[in-house]
Design an enzyme around this catalytic site. Structure first.
Site, PDB file in Angstrom:
ATOM      1  N   THR A  40      35.832  74.777  83.083  1.00 29.28           N
ATOM      2  CA  THR A  40      34.403  75.095  82.938  1.00 29.28           C
ATOM      3  C   THR A  40      34.151  76.603  82.914  1.00 29.28           C
ATOM      4  O   THR A  40      33.222  77.070  82.252  1.00 29.28           O
ATOM      5  CB  THR A  40      33.622  74.449  84.101  1.00 29.28           C
ATOM      6  N   HIS A  49      22.748  84.653  87.540  1.00 25.70           N
ATOM      7  CA  HIS A  49      21.371  84.216  87.797  1.00 25.70           C
ATOM      8  C   HIS A  49      20.731  85.001  88.941  1.00 25.70           C
ATOM      9  O   HIS A  49      21.400  85.334  89.926  1.00 25.70           O
ATOM     10  CB  HIS A  49      21.351  82.726  88.138  1.00 25.70           C
ATOM     11  N   ILE A 335      30.849  72.540  92.189  1.00 30.02           N
ATOM     12  CA  ILE A 335      30.398  73.902  91.864  1.00 30.02           C
ATOM     13  C   ILE A 335      29.898  73.925  90.416  1.00 30.02           C
ATOM     14  O   ILE A 335      30.591  74.367  89.502  1.00 30.02           O
ATOM     15  CB  ILE A 335      31.526  74.948  92.085  1.00 30.02           C
ATOM     16  N   CYS A 401      37.320  91.987  62.969  1.00 35.77           N
ATOM     17  CA  CYS A 401      35.927  91.729  63.363  1.00 35.77           C
ATOM     18  C   CYS A 401      35.570  92.477  64.642  1.00 35.77           C
ATOM     19  O   CYS A 401      34.473  93.012  64.781  1.00 35.77           O
ATOM     20  CB  CYS A 401      35.703  90.240  63.600  1.00 35.77           C
ATOM     21  N   CYS A 436      34.992  86.019  61.852  1.00 33.31           N
ATOM     22  CA  CYS A 436      35.928  85.151  61.104  1.00 33.31           C
ATOM     23  C   CYS A 436      36.633  84.166  62.023  1.00 33.31           C
ATOM     24  O   CYS A 436      37.430  83.352  61.564  1.00 33.31           O
ATOM     25  CB  CYS A 436      36.922  85.976  60.290  1.00 33.31           C
TER      26      CYS A 436
HETATM   27  C1  LIG Z   1      27.093  74.539  80.185  1.00 28.89           C
HETATM   28  C2  LIG Z   1      27.298  75.344  81.437  1.00 28.89           C
HETATM   29  C3  LIG Z   1      26.593  76.521  81.635  1.00 28.89           C
HETATM   30  C4  LIG Z   1      26.748  77.258  82.793  1.00 28.89           C
HETATM   31  N1  LIG Z   1      26.162  78.468  82.913  1.00 28.89           N
HETATM   32  C5  LIG Z   1      26.318  79.194  84.043  1.00 28.89           C
HETATM   33  C6  LIG Z   1      25.762  80.466  84.166  1.00 28.89           C
HETATM   34  O1  LIG Z   1      25.215  81.000  83.214  1.00 28.89           O
HETATM   35  N2  LIG Z   1      25.838  81.100  85.345  1.00 28.89           N
HETATM   36  C7  LIG Z   1      26.448  80.543  86.413  1.00 28.89           C
HETATM   37  O2  LIG Z   1      26.416  81.135  87.483  1.00 28.89           O
HETATM   38  N3  LIG Z   1      27.089  79.359  86.307  1.00 28.89           N
HETATM   39  C8  LIG Z   1      27.049  78.686  85.149  1.00 28.89           C
HETATM   40  N4  LIG Z   1      27.689  77.494  85.005  1.00 28.89           N
HETATM   41  C9  LIG Z   1      28.497  77.006  86.105  1.00 28.89           C
HETATM   42  C10 LIG Z   1      29.887  77.674  86.148  1.00 28.89           C
HETATM   43  O3  LIG Z   1      30.444  77.752  84.863  1.00 28.89           O
HETATM   44  C11 LIG Z   1      30.788  76.855  87.064  1.00 28.89           C
HETATM   45  O4  LIG Z   1      30.145  76.696  88.303  1.00 28.89           O
HETATM   46  C12 LIG Z   1      32.128  77.494  87.310  1.00 28.89           C
HETATM   47  O5  LIG Z   1      32.754  77.894  86.123  1.00 28.89           O
HETATM   48  C13 LIG Z   1      33.010  76.507  88.040  1.00 28.89           C
HETATM   49  O6  LIG Z   1      34.253  77.083  88.258  1.00 28.89           O
HETATM   50  P1  LIG Z   1      35.433  76.245  88.884  1.00 28.89           P
HETATM   51  O7  LIG Z   1      36.524  77.194  89.124  1.00 28.89           O
HETATM   52  O8  LIG Z   1      34.918  75.435  90.018  1.00 28.89           O
HETATM   53  O9  LIG Z   1      35.778  75.173  87.761  1.00 28.89           O
HETATM   54  P2  LIG Z   1      36.796  75.298  86.527  1.00 28.89           P
HETATM   55  O10 LIG Z   1      36.618  76.545  85.792  1.00 28.89           O
HETATM   56  O11 LIG Z   1      36.686  74.019  85.762  1.00 28.89           O
HETATM   57  O12 LIG Z   1      38.196  75.388  87.233  1.00 28.89           O
HETATM   58  C14 LIG Z   1      38.851  74.255  87.776  1.00 28.89           C
HETATM   59  C15 LIG Z   1      40.305  74.364  87.420  1.00 28.89           C
HETATM   60  O13 LIG Z   1      41.010  73.301  88.030  1.00 28.89           O
HETATM   61  C16 LIG Z   1      42.009  72.887  87.142  1.00 28.89           C
HETATM   62  N5  LIG Z   1      42.399  71.525  87.469  1.00 28.89           N
HETATM   63  C17 LIG Z   1      41.647  70.405  87.362  1.00 28.89           C
HETATM   64  N6  LIG Z   1      42.387  69.327  87.686  1.00 28.89           N
HETATM   65  C18 LIG Z   1      43.615  69.777  88.012  1.00 28.89           C
HETATM   66  C19 LIG Z   1      44.824  69.152  88.417  1.00 28.89           C
HETATM   67  N7  LIG Z   1      44.926  67.820  88.506  1.00 28.89           N
HETATM   68  N8  LIG Z   1      45.902  69.918  88.696  1.00 28.89           N
HETATM   69  C20 LIG Z   1      45.831  71.280  88.582  1.00 28.89           C
HETATM   70  N9  LIG Z   1      44.727  71.920  88.166  1.00 28.89           N
HETATM   71  C21 LIG Z   1      43.632  71.176  87.898  1.00 28.89           C
HETATM   72  C22 LIG Z   1      41.338  72.985  85.777  1.00 28.89           C
HETATM   73  O14 LIG Z   1      42.270  73.038  84.721  1.00 28.89           O
HETATM   74  C23 LIG Z   1      40.532  74.251  85.916  1.00 28.89           C
HETATM   75  O15 LIG Z   1      41.226  75.386  85.460  1.00 28.89           O
HETATM   76  C24 LIG Z   1      27.597  76.771  83.823  1.00 28.89           C
HETATM   77  C25 LIG Z   1      28.333  75.600  83.608  1.00 28.89           C
HETATM   78  C26 LIG Z   1      28.212  74.924  82.398  1.00 28.89           C
HETATM   79  C27 LIG Z   1      29.079  73.745  82.138  1.00 28.89           C
END
Ligand SMILES: Cc1cc2nc3c(=O)[nH]c(=O)nc-3n(C[C@H](O)[C@H](O)[C@H](O)COP(=O)(O)OP(=O)(O)OC[C@H]3O[C@@H](n4cnc5c(N)ncnc54)[C@H](O)[C@@H]3O)c2cc1C
Length: 477
Positions: A40, A49, A335, A401, A436
């Site tokens: 994500t 934000h 999250i 680009c 591109c």
């Molecule tokens: C459409 C959208 C818009 C958003 N816009 C904003 C914004 O503008 N501002 C803001 O503050 N937040 C925003 N968010 C929220 C933000 O992007 C997320 O809260 C944040 O990226 C979450 O990070 P994470 O590390 O928890 O998840 P992730 O980035 O998904 O990381 C989780 C990791 O765990 C790994 N993983 C999963 N399962 C396994 C497994 N079995 N074994 C080993 N590894 C595994 C995955 O490969 C991944 O790399 C947005 C989210 C979305 C979807």
């Protein structure tokens, strides 16, 4: 035996790794993908934000405002771009101005500074291109924009330099209690750790539910976007929201920190945790809603579309802390937005919980600074000429680009936790992110990766396993 095992190298796992690497602990990060920031964290709005959307008293409210405040220092220490461009929430009818007042009051309760409701001609002074239908707007000067890839990669790199081990292509398949803590079964064998931190994004409920009877339930909520060419980058100054819906913050129009324009996202609950495909309906919806904010959005300048999945937990708040019935298992789950904004604050919070549990002592030699990739295109001509004379690779433009040279690509590959895939290079340097969309530079980047990593081009992937760019008749699929 590790002291701490972190599952997931998204922005949350990477931030936790960075903060924990301040302590004298053996830490590793397990990531199923070949690089950091493949979930994500790579597909979101990139907005820091202000913090008026979260319900007062929630972790989201507290960590959003704190993360926003921390972002300037974080970006400075990690040498990545961050811009406080401000944000506005538009209101299109007089009957809805009460909702703007409520949003302002909520923001103030959360500690957001400088919120103002603006009407009349001042609205167009802030945003000349917004629709004439706009009746009032909420202005938040503390809103900002950041590059989510650079933030994640920089945090991970800094954790790595401070001693954290990263295991990529290592999928966690099971977790069970062991005498010393937890045994984590992966596609690359078992790991044992005294403490496990669950930062697995949309999969975080799966791991929590393996060890705790307090079950979590994450629903992936898809958001689709259109990215527009840099020609359209100045269309808005601030991030332009509409009033929030019951599924989130609605469709926005924003400049990116690298000068593109972005519109989106949609918000649709789905069941497939891997489904990041864009759809004709989703893109049509994004364009339709963006045109409500401004009928002049230059949609002909769209260069690509993408989608990301929010890890929406049924409790609607971040789930952070040690699971009550699983000592040593610490969640950073659910999250969803504003997770990117909150990442620096979540990193500190989770690291403090784990360090306290381990009675860990801080290092005296922690390196909090990291040097980012320096881009020729940002330099004065004289400085660029000196650099090219010192290192001719900076004189060879690979991505036309974005004006990215071989010098920057070599830096991206050779630096700690360097790029190993086309997308790894793209996310660190922007080679392939332009108009591109990598049509021109991919073959050249492929050659450089193959030479630097000393592997045949047929083995280089775009992103994950099986995404080889060149077909190899001998390869088993
Ligand atoms: C459409 C959208 C818009 C958003 N816009 C904003 C914004 O503008 N501002 C803001 O503050 N937040 C925003 N968010 C929220 C933000 O992007 C997320 O809260 C944040 O990226 C979450 O990070 P994470 O590390 O928890 O998840 P992730 O980035 O998904 O990381 C989780 C990791 O765990 C790994 N993983 C999963 N399962 C396994 C497994 N079995 N074994 C080993 N590894 C595994 C995955 O490969 C991944 O790399 C947005 C989210 C979305 C979807």
């Amino acid at each position: 035996m590790m002291d701490v095992i972190i599952i997931g190298a998204g922005v949350i796992g990477s931030s936790i790794a960075r903060e924990l690497s301040r302590y004298q602990l053996d830490i590793c990060v397990l990531e199923k993908e070949p690089d950091v920031c493949c979930g994500t964290s790579k597909a979101n709005s990139g907005i820091v934000h202000a913090g008026h959307d979260a319900k007062p008293g929630t972790l989201k409210a507290r960590l959003n405002v704190l993360g926003n405040e921390m972002m300037e220092d974080t970006a400075r220490e990690l040498d990545i771009p961050f811009k406080r461009n401000g944000s506005v929430v538009l209101c299109f009818s007089k009957s809805e101005t009460g909702r703007l007042e409520l949003l302002k009051a909520q923001g103030e309760q959360n500690g957001v500074k400088g919120l103002r409701i603006i009407t009349g001609t001042e609205m167009k002074e802030i945003e000349p291109n917004i629709s004439d239908e706009v009746q009032a707007l909420l202005y938040a000067p503390s809103g900002g924009i950041i590059c989510p890839f650079e933030l994640t990669a920089a945090m991970a790199e800094n954790a790595f330099v401070n001693g954290t081990a990263f295991y990529f292509d290592t999928e966690v398949r099971g977790i069970e209690k062991s005498d010393a803590g937890y045994r984590v079964a992966t596609s690359k064998g078992d790991f044992e750790g005294k403490v496990v931190i669950n930062a697995a994004g949309v999969n975080a409920d799966v791991f929590n539910n393996m060890v705790s009877s307090r079950k979590l339930s994450i629903v992936p909520r898809k958001g689709e976007y259109c990215l527009l060419d840099k020609k359209a980058g100045n269309f808005v100054n601030t991030t332009v929201f509409q009033l929030p819906t019951n599924l989130g913050k609605g469709v926005l129009i924003t400049p990116t920190v690298h000068g593109n324009l972005m519109i989106g996202p949609t918000a649709e609950n789905i069941t497939d945790r891997e489904d990041t495909a864009t759809t004709a309906e989703g893109i049509a919806q994004v364009i339709d809603k963006a045109l409500k904010s401004s009928e002049k959005v230059p949609v002909r300048q769209v260069i690509t579309s993408f989608a990301g999945l929010r890890a929406h937990e049924k409790g609607r708040d971040f789930v952070i802390g040690e699971a009550e019935d699983a000592p040593g298992f610490i969640n950073a789950a659910g999250i969803d937005s504003p997770g990117l904004t909150s990442a620096p604050a979540i990193g500190v919070m989770v690291a403090e919980i784990a360090a306290k549990k381990m009675k860990a002592v801080k290092k005296t030699d922690f390196q909090d600074k990291r040097k980012g990739i320096h881009f020729l295109r940002d330099m004065e001509v004289e400085a660029a000429n000196v650099l090219i004379a010192e290192n001719p690779a900076y004189g060879r433009v690979v991505c036309r680009c974005e004006t990215i040279t071989e010098g920057e690509i070599l830096d991206a590959v050779r630096r700690p936790l360097g790029a190993k895939t086309l997308d790894g290079v793209k996310r660190r340097t922007r080679a392939g992110m332009g108009r591109c969309q990598a049509g021109f530079c991919s073959p050249r980047v492929l050659e450089i990766l193959s030479r630097e990593l000393d592997i045949p081009q047929e083995e280089i992937c775009k992103s994950g396993r099986g995404s080889n760019v060149i077909a190899d008749s001998k390869r088993e699929e």
